[in-house]
Design a protein around this motif. Structure first.
Motif, PDB file in Angstrom:
ATOM      1  N   LEU A 175       2.115  -3.547   9.219  1.00  0.00           N
ATOM      2  CA  LEU A 175       1.427  -3.440   7.958  1.00  0.00           C
ATOM      3  C   LEU A 175       1.765  -4.032   6.667  1.00  0.00           C
ATOM      4  CD1 LEU A 175       1.233   0.586   8.950  1.00  0.00           C
ATOM      5  CD2 LEU A 175      -0.305  -1.390   9.442  1.00  0.00           C
ATOM      6  N   LEU A 176       3.203  -4.187   6.288  1.00  0.00           N
ATOM      7  CA  LEU A 176       3.508  -4.701   5.205  1.00  0.00           C
ATOM      8  C   LEU A 176       2.780  -6.121   4.801  1.00  0.00           C
ATOM      9  CD1 LEU A 176       7.233  -3.893   4.773  1.00  0.00           C
ATOM     10  CD2 LEU A 176       5.565  -2.952   3.226  1.00  0.00           C
ATOM     11  N   CYS A 177       2.974  -6.811   5.979  1.00  0.00           N
ATOM     12  CA  CYS A 177       2.490  -8.164   6.005  1.00  0.00           C
ATOM     13  C   CYS A 177       0.919  -8.087   5.675  1.00  0.00           C
ATOM     14  CB  CYS A 177       2.562  -9.141   7.032  1.00  0.00           C
ATOM     15  SG  CYS A 177       4.544  -9.166   7.446  1.00  0.00           S
ATOM     16  N   LEU A 178       0.245  -7.384   6.353  1.00  0.00           N
ATOM     17  CA  LEU A 178      -1.283  -7.252   6.258  1.00  0.00           C
ATOM     18  C   LEU A 178      -1.632  -6.842   4.690  1.00  0.00           C
ATOM     19  CD1 LEU A 178      -4.146  -7.265   7.451  1.00  0.00           C
ATOM     20  CD2 LEU A 178      -3.804  -4.768   8.112  1.00  0.00           C
ATOM     21  N   TRP A 234       1.400 -12.223  15.720  1.00  0.00           N
ATOM     22  CA  TRP A 234       1.190 -11.387  14.309  1.00  0.00           C
ATOM     23  C   TRP A 234       0.172 -12.726  13.744  1.00  0.00           C
ATOM     24  CZ3 TRP A 234       5.257  -8.633  11.372  1.00  0.00           C
ATOM     25  CH2 TRP A 234       6.004  -7.638  12.361  1.00  0.00           C
ATOM     26  N   GLU A 235       0.326 -13.831  13.738  1.00  0.00           N
ATOM     27  CA  GLU A 235      -0.697 -14.646  12.875  1.00  0.00           C
ATOM     28  C   GLU A 235      -2.005 -14.423  13.200  1.00  0.00           C
ATOM     29  OE1 GLU A 235       0.531 -17.251  16.135  1.00  0.00           O
ATOM     30  OE2 GLU A 235       1.517 -15.590  14.954  1.00  0.00           O
ATOM     31  N   THR A 236      -2.192 -14.340  14.498  1.00  0.00           N
ATOM     32  CA  THR A 236      -3.626 -14.310  15.078  1.00  0.00           C
ATOM     33  C   THR A 236      -4.095 -12.992  14.820  1.00  0.00           C
ATOM     34  OG1 THR A 236      -3.073 -15.578  17.057  1.00  0.00           O
ATOM     35  CG2 THR A 236      -4.781 -14.143  17.143  1.00  0.00           C
ATOM     36  N   SER A 237      -3.469 -11.937  14.872  1.00  0.00           N
ATOM     37  CA  SER A 237      -3.903 -10.539  14.707  1.00  0.00           C
ATOM     38  C   SER A 237      -4.397 -10.291  13.177  1.00  0.00           C
ATOM     39  CB  SER A 237      -3.086  -9.597  15.058  1.00  0.00           C
ATOM     40  OG  SER A 237      -2.990  -9.486  16.592  1.00  0.00           O
ATOM     41  N   LEU A 238      -3.524 -10.752  12.282  1.00  0.00           N
ATOM     42  CA  LEU A 238      -3.486 -10.625  10.914  1.00  0.00           C
ATOM     43  C   LEU A 238      -4.882 -11.581  10.339  1.00  0.00           C
ATOM     44  CD1 LEU A 238       0.096 -11.357   9.618  1.00  0.00           C
ATOM     45  CD2 LEU A 238      -1.164  -9.169   9.537  1.00  0.00           C
ATOM     46  N   MET A 271       0.578  -3.499  21.055  1.00  0.00           N
ATOM     47  CA  MET A 271       0.028  -4.320  20.091  1.00  0.00           C
ATOM     48  C   MET A 271      -1.154  -3.813  19.244  1.00  0.00           C
ATOM     49  SD  MET A 271      -1.370  -6.876  23.282  1.00  0.00           S
ATOM     50  CE  MET A 271      -2.167  -8.267  22.065  1.00  0.00           C
ATOM     51  N   ALA A 272      -1.502  -4.652  18.294  1.00  0.00           N
ATOM     52  CA  ALA A 272      -2.392  -4.078  17.377  1.00  0.00           C
ATOM     53  C   ALA A 272      -3.901  -4.185  18.071  1.00  0.00           C
ATOM     54  CB  ALA A 272      -2.454  -4.897  16.106  1.00  0.00           C
ATOM     55  N   ALA A 273      -4.655  -2.973  18.062  1.00  0.00           N
ATOM     56  CA  ALA A 273      -5.772  -2.987  18.739  1.00  0.00           C
ATOM     57  C   ALA A 273      -6.926  -3.321  17.719  1.00  0.00           C
ATOM     58  CB  ALA A 273      -5.819  -1.552  19.240  1.00  0.00           C
ATOM     59  N   LEU A 274      -7.725  -4.220  17.906  1.00  0.00           N
ATOM     60  CA  LEU A 274      -8.735  -4.343  16.916  1.00  0.00           C
ATOM     61  C   LEU A 274      -9.976  -4.327  17.836  1.00  0.00           C
ATOM     62  CD1 LEU A 274      -9.648  -5.496  14.173  1.00  0.00           C
ATOM     63  CD2 LEU A 274      -9.611  -7.664  15.188  1.00  0.00           C
ATOM     64  N   GLY A 275     -10.854  -3.255  17.334  1.00  0.00           N
ATOM     65  CA  GLY A 275     -12.136  -2.954  18.112  1.00  0.00           C
ATOM     66  C   GLY A 275     -13.308  -3.619  17.387  1.00  0.00           C
ATOM     67  N   GLU A 276     -14.418  -3.143  17.685  1.00  0.00           N
ATOM     68  CA  GLU A 276     -15.748  -3.377  16.966  1.00  0.00           C
ATOM     69  C   GLU A 276     -15.785  -2.731  15.604  1.00  0.00           C
ATOM     70  OE1 GLU A 276     -18.760  -4.018  20.899  1.00  0.00           O
ATOM     71  OE2 GLU A 276     -19.081  -2.596  19.385  1.00  0.00           O
TER      72      GLU A 276
END
Length: 331
Positions: A181-184, A126-130, A1-6
């Motif tokens: 990535l296309l969506c982002l 996806w919607e949460t990560s975006l 899944m997409a990893a979103l760090g600090e």
């Protein structure tokens, strides 16, 4: 899944190297002793669509590894698993593969600290990560405060997987991280009127991925005390746009560089994943006709000829037989 760090306000130069370890390749397996001459070749194996489909091992993969390991379950030749899937720790993936395929792993438990926005793979929701990624980018890393205007250039964004499609248990290819990535990119352009910029794109078909994998193969050989350099690489994959394109691009690079031991990287396409005789995924362009749609990322250059595999085989077992035969090893 997409990893979103600090999200850090400053770009850390060391992130390139550390992210490459997380997203490019992993290896480090024990090798068997034997009377056969030390190998001068190594294998770069994709995972999804080549060895497994989702959580199910492809039967041909077990047959392939019966040829690659000795009676103690130790690999006879250097092998690196090159995958764009970065949503699992290296040690966990190595243990999973060793259980499925029957070899002894010696993984390093390494995972980089994240500085900036590091995108490893498509998320579940996806919607949460975006939304969270947009919050970080639009607030310059402080989503709790908010800004009157979105900063530009924005915080560094590094993506480790640009695959539009990948293969799991389903009959049809699944949306990959490239689709995310296309969506982002579309959302960022719609909200800000500007283009989302990447500090780097890694994973296949990036040269950085193959350069790192080559280094892993060389270190494996050195740990065994094999003096003969690894001259020939064989990259096995199921996705023409990432696996084959990347291997051919790396082969071109090897033809022009002056340093390093490897001299060639042969691309081998299997028909057990994204690619198949009737698969809806990308295929090699037909001579004199219209080429297939470009499934690569917008920031990657496209040369249709690089989609042509050096060899097309039915599965990874046939690929291993091909490699061992070309190298004069007992089948």
């Amino acid at each position: 899944m997409a990893a979103l760090g600090e999200a850090a306000a400053r770009w850390a130069p060391g992130l390139w190297r550390r992210a490459a370890r997380a997203a490019a390749a992993f290896g480090g397996c024990r090798f068997a002793s034997g009377s056969q001459n030390p190998p001068t070749f190594g294998l770069l194996l994709d995972i999804d669509g080549v060895l497994v489909r989702g959580h199910q091992v492809i039967p041909a993969a077990r047959e392939a590894f019966r040829r690659l390991v000795d009676s103690q379950g130790q690999l006879r030749v250097p092998v690196v698993f090159v995958t764009n899937a970065g949503n699992i720790l290296q040690c966990s993936k190595a243990q999973e593969l060793s259980a499925l395929l029957g070899f002894q792993p010696l993984p390093r438990n390494e995972f980089p600290a994240i500085e900036g926005v590091l995108l490893l793979g498509e998320p579940v929701r996806w919607e949460t990560s975006l939304q969270l990624i947009m919050d970080v980018l639009l607030s310059d890393g402080n989503p709790g405060t908010g800004l009157a205007t979105a900063p530009y250039p924005h915080l560094p964004v590094l993506a480790s997987n640009t695959d539009l499609l990948w293969m799991a248990e389903a009959k049809m290819p699944r949306f990959g991280h490239g689709t995310f990535l296309l969506c982002l990119e579309a959302i960022y352009r719609k909200v800000t009127g500007r283009e989302l910029c990447y500090a780097g794109l890694m994973g296949k078909p990036s040269l950085l991925t193959y350069q790192y994998a080559e280094g892993l193969l060389a270190r494996q050989a050195a740990r065994r005390g094999w003096a003969a350099p690894i001259r020939s690489l064989y990259a096995v994959g199921d996705n023409p746009m990432s696996d084959i394109y990347g291997a051919n691009l790396f082969h071109q690079h090897l033809q022009t560089r002056r340093e390093g031991a490897a001299r060639s990287c042969a691309s081998i396409l299997v028909c057990t994943g994204v690619y198949g005789p009737r698969a809806p995924g990308p295929a090699a362009p037909s001579p004199g006709g219209e080429g297939p749609p470009f499934h690569g990322h917008r920031d990657l250059g496209f040369s249709p000829g690089l989609l042509q595999a050096a060899h097309v085989v039915s599965d990874v077992h046939e690929a291993v037989r091909l490699v061992l035969g070309r190298e004069g090893w007992a089948l």
